[in-house]
Design a protein around this motif. Structure first.
Motif, PDB file in Angstrom:
ATOM      1  N   SER A 282       1.003  -0.989   0.449  1.00  0.00           N
ATOM      2  CA  SER A 282       0.106   0.059  -0.075  1.00  0.00           C
ATOM      3  C   SER A 282       1.148   1.348   0.419  1.00  0.00           C
ATOM      4  O   SER A 282       1.803   1.311   0.079  1.00  0.00           O
ATOM      5  CB  SER A 282      -1.235   0.153   1.675  1.00  0.00           C
ATOM      6  N   PHE A 283       0.177   2.573  -0.576  1.00  0.00           N
ATOM      7  CA  PHE A 283       1.123   3.772  -0.747  1.00  0.00           C
ATOM      8  C   PHE A 283       1.296   4.648   0.488  1.00  0.00           C
ATOM      9  O   PHE A 283       2.176   4.957   1.402  1.00  0.00           O
ATOM     10  CB  PHE A 283       0.510   4.059  -2.203  1.00  0.00           C
ATOM     11  N   TYR A 284      -0.032   4.456   1.091  1.00  0.00           N
ATOM     12  CA  TYR A 284      -0.364   5.096   2.660  1.00  0.00           C
ATOM     13  C   TYR A 284      -0.535   3.875   3.922  1.00  0.00           C
ATOM     14  O   TYR A 284      -1.212   2.796   3.677  1.00  0.00           O
ATOM     15  CB  TYR A 284      -1.570   5.368   2.406  1.00  0.00           C
ATOM     16  N   ASP A 285      -0.022   4.944   5.390  1.00  0.00           N
ATOM     17  CA  ASP A 285      -0.325   4.032   6.183  1.00  0.00           C
ATOM     18  C   ASP A 285      -1.874   4.334   6.922  1.00  0.00           C
ATOM     19  O   ASP A 285      -1.261   5.400   7.141  1.00  0.00           O
ATOM     20  CB  ASP A 285       0.942   3.835   7.268  1.00  0.00           C
ATOM     21  N   THR A 286      -2.445   3.381   7.927  1.00  0.00           N
ATOM     22  CA  THR A 286      -3.621   3.736   7.803  1.00  0.00           C
ATOM     23  C   THR A 286      -3.856   3.934  10.341  1.00  0.00           C
ATOM     24  O   THR A 286      -4.384   3.797  10.642  1.00  0.00           O
ATOM     25  CB  THR A 286      -4.811   2.997   7.479  1.00  0.00           C
ATOM     26  N   ALA A 287      -2.383   4.036  10.525  1.00  0.00           N
ATOM     27  CA  ALA A 287      -2.335   3.178  11.903  1.00  0.00           C
ATOM     28  C   ALA A 287      -2.951   4.578  12.585  1.00  0.00           C
ATOM     29  O   ALA A 287      -3.617   4.912  13.034  1.00  0.00           O
ATOM     30  CB  ALA A 287      -0.866   3.763  11.747  1.00  0.00           C
ATOM     31  N   PRO A 288      -2.665   6.434  11.825  1.00  0.00           N
ATOM     32  CA  PRO A 288      -3.198   7.124  12.737  1.00  0.00           C
ATOM     33  C   PRO A 288      -5.036   6.863  12.895  1.00  0.00           C
ATOM     34  O   PRO A 288      -5.693   7.494  13.659  1.00  0.00           O
ATOM     35  CB  PRO A 288      -3.410   8.405  11.328  1.00  0.00           C
ATOM     36  N   LEU A 289      -5.737   6.802  11.694  1.00  0.00           N
ATOM     37  CA  LEU A 289      -7.245   6.180  11.878  1.00  0.00           C
ATOM     38  C   LEU A 289      -7.733   5.079  12.862  1.00  0.00           C
ATOM     39  O   LEU A 289      -8.250   5.666  13.801  1.00  0.00           O
ATOM     40  CB  LEU A 289      -7.754   5.485  10.502  1.00  0.00           C
ATOM     41  N   LYS A 290      -6.852   4.544  13.297  1.00  0.00           N
ATOM     42  CA  LYS A 290      -7.444   3.181  14.596  1.00  0.00           C
ATOM     43  C   LYS A 290      -7.178   4.453  15.150  1.00  0.00           C
ATOM     44  O   LYS A 290      -8.024   4.207  16.663  1.00  0.00           O
ATOM     45  CB  LYS A 290      -6.055   2.174  14.946  1.00  0.00           C
TER      46      LYS A 290
ATOM     47  N   GLY B 198     -12.345   0.105   4.949  1.00  0.00           N
ATOM     48  CA  GLY B 198     -12.366   0.809   4.250  1.00  0.00           C
ATOM     49  C   GLY B 198     -11.361   0.735   3.568  1.00  0.00           C
ATOM     50  O   GLY B 198     -10.478   2.150   3.061  1.00  0.00           O
ATOM     51  N   ALA B 199     -10.378  -0.333   3.353  1.00  0.00           N
ATOM     52  CA  ALA B 199      -9.096  -0.931   2.777  1.00  0.00           C
ATOM     53  C   ALA B 199      -8.639  -0.281   2.148  1.00  0.00           C
ATOM     54  O   ALA B 199      -8.918  -1.643   0.994  1.00  0.00           O
ATOM     55  CB  ALA B 199      -8.361  -1.809   3.816  1.00  0.00           C
ATOM     56  N   LEU B 200      -9.098   0.286   0.961  1.00  0.00           N
ATOM     57  CA  LEU B 200      -8.673   1.010  -0.519  1.00  0.00           C
ATOM     58  C   LEU B 200      -7.809   0.250  -1.383  1.00  0.00           C
ATOM     59  O   LEU B 200      -6.658   1.168  -0.963  1.00  0.00           O
ATOM     60  CB  LEU B 200      -9.865   1.660  -1.011  1.00  0.00           C
ATOM     61  N   PRO B 201      -7.460  -0.575  -1.992  1.00  0.00           N
ATOM     62  CA  PRO B 201      -5.874  -0.703  -1.993  1.00  0.00           C
ATOM     63  C   PRO B 201      -5.949   0.053  -3.913  1.00  0.00           C
ATOM     64  O   PRO B 201      -6.939   0.011  -4.422  1.00  0.00           O
ATOM     65  CB  PRO B 201      -6.213  -2.889  -2.718  1.00  0.00           C
ATOM     66  N   PRO B 202      -5.355   0.025  -3.858  1.00  0.00           N
ATOM     67  CA  PRO B 202      -3.666   0.376  -3.544  1.00  0.00           C
ATOM     68  C   PRO B 202      -3.478   1.311  -2.356  1.00  0.00           C
ATOM     69  O   PRO B 202      -2.249   0.868  -2.055  1.00  0.00           O
ATOM     70  CB  PRO B 202      -2.579   0.397  -4.399  1.00  0.00           C
ATOM     71  N   GLY B 203      -4.085   1.752  -2.282  1.00  0.00           N
ATOM     72  CA  GLY B 203      -3.584   3.334  -1.614  1.00  0.00           C
ATOM     73  C   GLY B 203      -3.497   2.884   0.349  1.00  0.00           C
ATOM     74  O   GLY B 203      -2.617   2.893   0.941  1.00  0.00           O
ATOM     75  N   PHE B 204      -4.516   1.632   0.397  1.00  0.00           N
ATOM     76  CA  PHE B 204      -4.215   1.150   1.910  1.00  0.00           C
ATOM     77  C   PHE B 204      -4.276  -0.121   1.982  1.00  0.00           C
ATOM     78  O   PHE B 204      -4.796  -0.923   1.105  1.00  0.00           O
ATOM     79  CB  PHE B 204      -5.796   1.414   2.686  1.00  0.00           C
TER      80      PHE B 204
END
Length: 398
Positions: free
Chosen positions: A155-163, A215-221
């Motif tokens: 993935s291109f982005y890290d979604t750890a901040p969302l958690k 909401g884990a839409l690839p390849p972004g997330f």
């Protein structure tokens, strides 16, 4: 995930003095169904604000992708606090660099659609470079430079901040209490099957990961792991939870379906419009087709019920007749469609333009569209047609 329906929930909507008695309390289930669409999700927050101000309190809420986040913010907070938490989320993820720049951007955007489009493209480009605060941030090094199998290679982005944001804004004890029926949809990567994570079966505790998976839409997330299985965005299979409600005929239902992509549109005239129209078709999930199919099923149930009523008591085949009798039982259903109709200047980047300017525009549009729908008292009355089903769309240009 298998679910068991519970029919004890009642709508808590308060009747306005000018509203007829039959207008609100004939529906046992009031559902709010939220489609995916990234930054367009502020439209859903505005729509919910209007519903709450109008006295509508959904007791069933489901979402896909950004709709899952909005749904969790609503179901995971007490009535009266929900709009404030929605507002906090959308202000957090659309945080402007500084107020003077925001005001300059607003003034420039007012010069016309061409200028507004340039502003949107610039702001969306900033999101691609920097991510969205408290939501996702770019990976460094990028995935192409990461070893296969590593956390950053897919993935291109890290979604750890969302958690952390979800933990801050959502009361997960309330979300799991079942006070409000809640579900989010995701796709199992290994099987390709669609799954609903639902608090209605009483066996699984929902966590931030379930919402993030939707909401884990690839390849972004990146994919999200839950119980040893990996999941991607539910919008890859179905971008709306409408079917989740339409398949349940056990309660009279009033459903507010909030779509972020308009299935109808113009023929593209250039490559930019081609990209926009492709996204609209791909993610609109054919809401109108689903409602048409539900209407047809209701009509078939009615016809079969009338035929069964004419069978003699000694017809035989008791087991088959009993099975069919259960299948033809039906309840009334109204579906109120609230569909975001994007402005021409938004372009193909509208779903990742997390700027404060567009957040405010989307929120205001959802608020006004929901207020327009609530001004029609017929949506609160059970349909009296042969299908016991009605679908409404009061949007501009509908």
């Amino acid at each position: 995930m298998t679910v068991t329906d519970r029919s004890s929930s009642k709508t808590r909507r308060t009747r306005k003095p000018e509203e007829p008695e039959e207008g609100h309390n004939g529906f046992e289930r009031v559902a709010l169904l939220l489609q995916g669409g990234g930054a367009l999700g502020a439209y859903q927050a505005g729509a919910y604000q209007a519903l709450e101000e109008g006295g509508v309190q959904p007791n069933w809420i489901a979402g896909i992708s950004i709709g899952a986040i909005n749904a969790a913010l609503i179901a995971g907070n007490a009535p009266g606090k929900r709009v404030a938490q929605l507002r906090r989320f959308w202000e957090m993820v659309s945080d402007p660099p500084f107020e003077p720049a925001l005001e300059w951007i607003r003034l420039f955007a007012r010069e016309g659609d061409r200028q507004h489009k340039l502003v949107n493209q610039f702001q969306a480009g900033q999101v691609l470079l920097k991510g969205a605060p408290k939501f996702f941030e770019p990976r460094f090094p990028p995935p192409y430079l990461m070893p296969p199998g590593s956390a950053g290679a897919t993935s291109f982005y890290d979604t750890a901040p969302l958690k952390q944001t979800l933990l801050e804004l959502i009361d997960f004890e309330r979300l799991n209490s079942g006070e409000t029926r809640f579900a989010v949809g995701a796709v199992n990567i290994a099987s390709g099957n669609f799954a609903y994570f639902d608090n209605g079966n009483g066996t699984a505790r929902l966590t931030p990961e379930h919402i993030m998976a939707s909401g884990a839409l690839p390849p972004g997330f990146p994919p999200i792991e839950i119980d040893g299985q990996f999941y991607w965005d539910g919008g890859l299979v179905s971008n709306t939870p409408l079917q989740w409600i339409l398949e349940r005929q056990d309660l009279d239902t009033l459903a507010f379906q909030v779509d972020l992509w308009n299935a109808r549109g113009d023929i593209p005239t250039d490559m930019a419009e081609v990209e926009v129209r492709q996204k609209e078709i791909q993610y609109s999930s054919r809401t109108r087709a689903a409602t048409t199919r539900a209407r047809d099923y209701q009509r078939l149930r009615g016809a079969l019920k009338r035929i069964l009523a004419k069978l003699p008591e000694d017809f035989g085949l008791e087991e088959d007749v009993g099975l069919l009798s259960k299948a033809v039982e039906r309840k009334s259903c109204n579906v109120v469609q609230l569909i975001y109709r994007a402005q021409k200047y938004e372009g193909a980047s509208k779903d990742y333009d997390f700027s404060r300017l567009m957040m405010e525009e989307h929120w205001a549009a959802g608020y006004e569209d929901a207020r327009r729908a609530l001004a029609h008292p017929e949506i609160f009355r059970k349909p009296r047609n042969a299908e016991a089903f009605a679908s409404y769309d009061f949007g501009r240009g509908a």
